[in-house]
Design an enzyme around this catalytic site. Structure first.
Site, PDB file in Angstrom:
ATOM      1  N   CYS A  92      45.795  22.579  19.904  1.00 13.78           N
ATOM      2  CA  CYS A  92      44.988  23.789  19.728  1.00 13.78           C
ATOM      3  C   CYS A  92      44.234  24.128  21.005  1.00 13.78           C
ATOM      4  O   CYS A  92      44.131  23.324  21.932  1.00 13.78           O
ATOM      5  CB  CYS A  92      43.954  23.585  18.612  1.00 13.78           C
TER       6      CYS A  92
ATOM      7  N   ASP B 267      32.324  46.090  56.137  1.00 18.21           N
ATOM      8  CA  ASP B 267      32.669  47.209  55.272  1.00 18.21           C
ATOM      9  C   ASP B 267      31.451  48.100  55.042  1.00 18.21           C
ATOM     10  O   ASP B 267      30.343  47.608  54.777  1.00 18.21           O
ATOM     11  CB  ASP B 267      33.194  46.658  53.940  1.00 18.21           C
TER      12      ASP B 267
END
Length: 530
Positions: free
Chosen positions: A32, A475
């Protein structure tokens, strides 16, 4: 984590660890995900595994309630730059199915024996078993979402024979293919049953319907905003109003082409009641959820690869808890993290395409770069066999652009030469941008190309290579974001290893308008002249 803390996660049904590890129950023979809703087994009966393939190799079957094979991928593979991390990214892209273990090893620069040993030591399964687990999941999705004959479906999922396909389905799901298909009963009209987060479990008339799972909160609005601002005419399209958008795009894949559709409005559906009203309105949940998707493939063998590339584009395997823990502790970033929980760092559905887009984005705004890319697609893209709404082409291949005049773009000669240079390097293999490349070596190879400087190389590294720890100090949008929060670029050292996510927070903080990718003045200093 040790086994005791893993068991505590299982007891708490903690979805944060879905895909990070799996547990199996010796008394039932099933495995699981940590968030499985079944009754928690006794500690003495629990075994832990690093991968679904390892649990399957130990003889455990997939749980039918929690569908552990459909859990989000581990965020660790995006962060790690070592052999295991690179191998897992390539296996997810379908390299073993297409090229075999030898092809995987060749791409990694190691022997097949070394690759097998490293993966087995760390994950409890070798490359063949890991690829087999992926094929089994693909087969289940196809069985439960299409009416393909079993024989065709087996080969579409990547199996070498129908017998191998049948044996694998019986071993992993304790069912025959027919039985597995029959277990997916149609849901009521307009509804979808949650039998596994990575798929919709009833047939649909158009395309293969999927649920693309993610963990934790997911800032759907921001990622759809990001993609919408950069959508290129002919290969991308955004339909619908904010909050209910559908992102559509074409994909060039190993065996054919595809049209992918991903919905914004379905993010987290089925778990919204566990989230706050604000998070629900933003398409986020506390415990994770999914994006609904439809894939229209010309060749179903491309299904697993297409899913892997969409997951990278939407950054669905990220660990938002780890990101928030580091960035949320920073005095400058903490308000941004609180304002946008689950902010992602979008990757790329096509790395070669992203490289070209990065060059087109030099010295111009996002809007201008988008316009240039649209002109490029119209002039050199490959037309679809039939248009699909506004989608008409797939992005041009590098080999086509390497020898193209590119006069339609109206760019300076130096930038046209840079575009041809990058395309040529991608076409002849001098530079590879596949998921398993060495990121440092690839950045250096890019910087060696005429016309490619630090901004462009790092932007490619962040998006094409999916590196979560890239920062772009030059940037313009980043500079504006830093100014808005009163920080300097030096603060970014404290944001490792999640600087890519910090960068997106800064872009969002800079201005509500479209951020400038870079200024002409900055780029002229950073990029080599042609």
């Amino acid at each position: 984590m040790n086994e005791e803390t893993r068991y505590e996660a299982v007891r708490g049904r903690d979805a944060r660890f879905d895909g990070e590890f799996f547990f199996a129950v010796s008394t039932t023979g099933i495995y699981c995900r940590p968030s499985c809703p079944a009754v928690t087994p006794k500690r003495a009966n629990v075994r832990f595994y690093a991968s679904a393939a390892a649990a399957q190799g130990a003889g455990f079957r997939a749980c039918r309630r929690c569908r552990p094979d459909a859990a989000p991928g581990s965020a660790e593979w995006n962060v790690r730059a070592d052999l295991v991390g690179r191998a897992m990214r390539l296996i997810g892209d379908g390299v073993v199915d297409r090229e075999g273990v030898g092809g995987l090893a060749a791409r990694l620069g190691y022997s097949s024996r070394q690759v097998h040993r490293q993966l087995t030591e760390e994950l409890g399964a070798g490359p063949v078993a890991l690829a087999r687990a992926q094929r089994a999941h693909t087969a289940r999705v196809l069985l439960q979402t299409t009416m393909l004959p079993v024989t065709e479906l087996a080969f579409a999922a990547g199996f070498a024979s129908v017998r191998q396909f049948n044996d694998t389905i019986r071993e992993i799901y304790a069912s025959t293919p027919t039985g597995l298909r029959g277990s997916a009963r149609p849901a009521p009209a307009g509804r979808v049953r949650n039998t596994g987060q990575d798929e919709r479990d009833h047939p649909a008339p158009a395309g293969v319907p999927l649920r693309l799972a993610y963990r934790g909160p997911y800032a759907a609005r921001e990622i759809f905003d990001f993609l919408q601002r950069r959508a290129i005419a002919g290969i991308e399209d955004i339909l619908g109003p904010t909050g209910a958008r559908t992102y559509r795009r074409t994909l060039r894949l190993p065996y054919g082409t595809a049209v992918a559709e991903v919905d914004e409005h379905g993010a987290g559906r089925g778990r919204a009641r566990n989230a706050t009203a604000t998070a629900a309105a933003r398409g986020e949940t506390a415990d994770g959820g999914w994006l609904e998707c439809r894939l229209h493939l010309t060749d179903l063998r491309d299904l697993a690869t297409a899913v892997a590339r969409l997951r990278r584009l939407f950054d669905l395997d990220a660990d938002p808890y780890a990101v928030a823990e580091r960035l949320g502790a920073d005095p400058w970033l903490s308000p941004l993290v609180a304002a946008r929980p689950g902010l992602r760092s979008p990757g790329a559905a096509d790395s070669d395409e992203l490289a070209v887009r990065a060059v087109l984005g030099q010295q111009v705004t996002v809007a201008a770069g988008r316009r240039l890319a649209g002109v490029l697609v119209a002039a050199y893209g490959k037309p679809l066999s039939a248009p699909d709404g506004a989608l008409t082409h797939v992005f041009p291949e590098p080999g086509v652009l390497a020898d193209a005049p590119l006069t339609e773009l109206g760019m300076p000669d130096a930038r046209r030469r840079a575009l041809r240079t990058v395309s040529g390097a991608l076409a002849d293999g001098r530079v590879a941008l596949d998921p398993g490349v060495d990121r440092d070596a690839t950045e250096q190879a890019l910087l060696a190309l005429t016309g490619i400087g630090p901004w462009t190389a790092r932007y490619m590294r962040m998006r094409a290579l999916g590196d979560p720890d890239v920062f772009l100090p030059g940037d313009a949008g980043v500079r504006h974001g830093l100014a808005a929060i009163g920080a300097t670029a030096e603060a970014a050292e404290g944001w490792r290893p999640w600087r890519s996510y910090a960068l997106h927070h800064l872009w969002n903080a800079a201005t509500p308008a479209t951020p400038v990718m870079t200024t002409a003045a900055t780029t002229k200093k950073m990029e080599k002249s042609g």
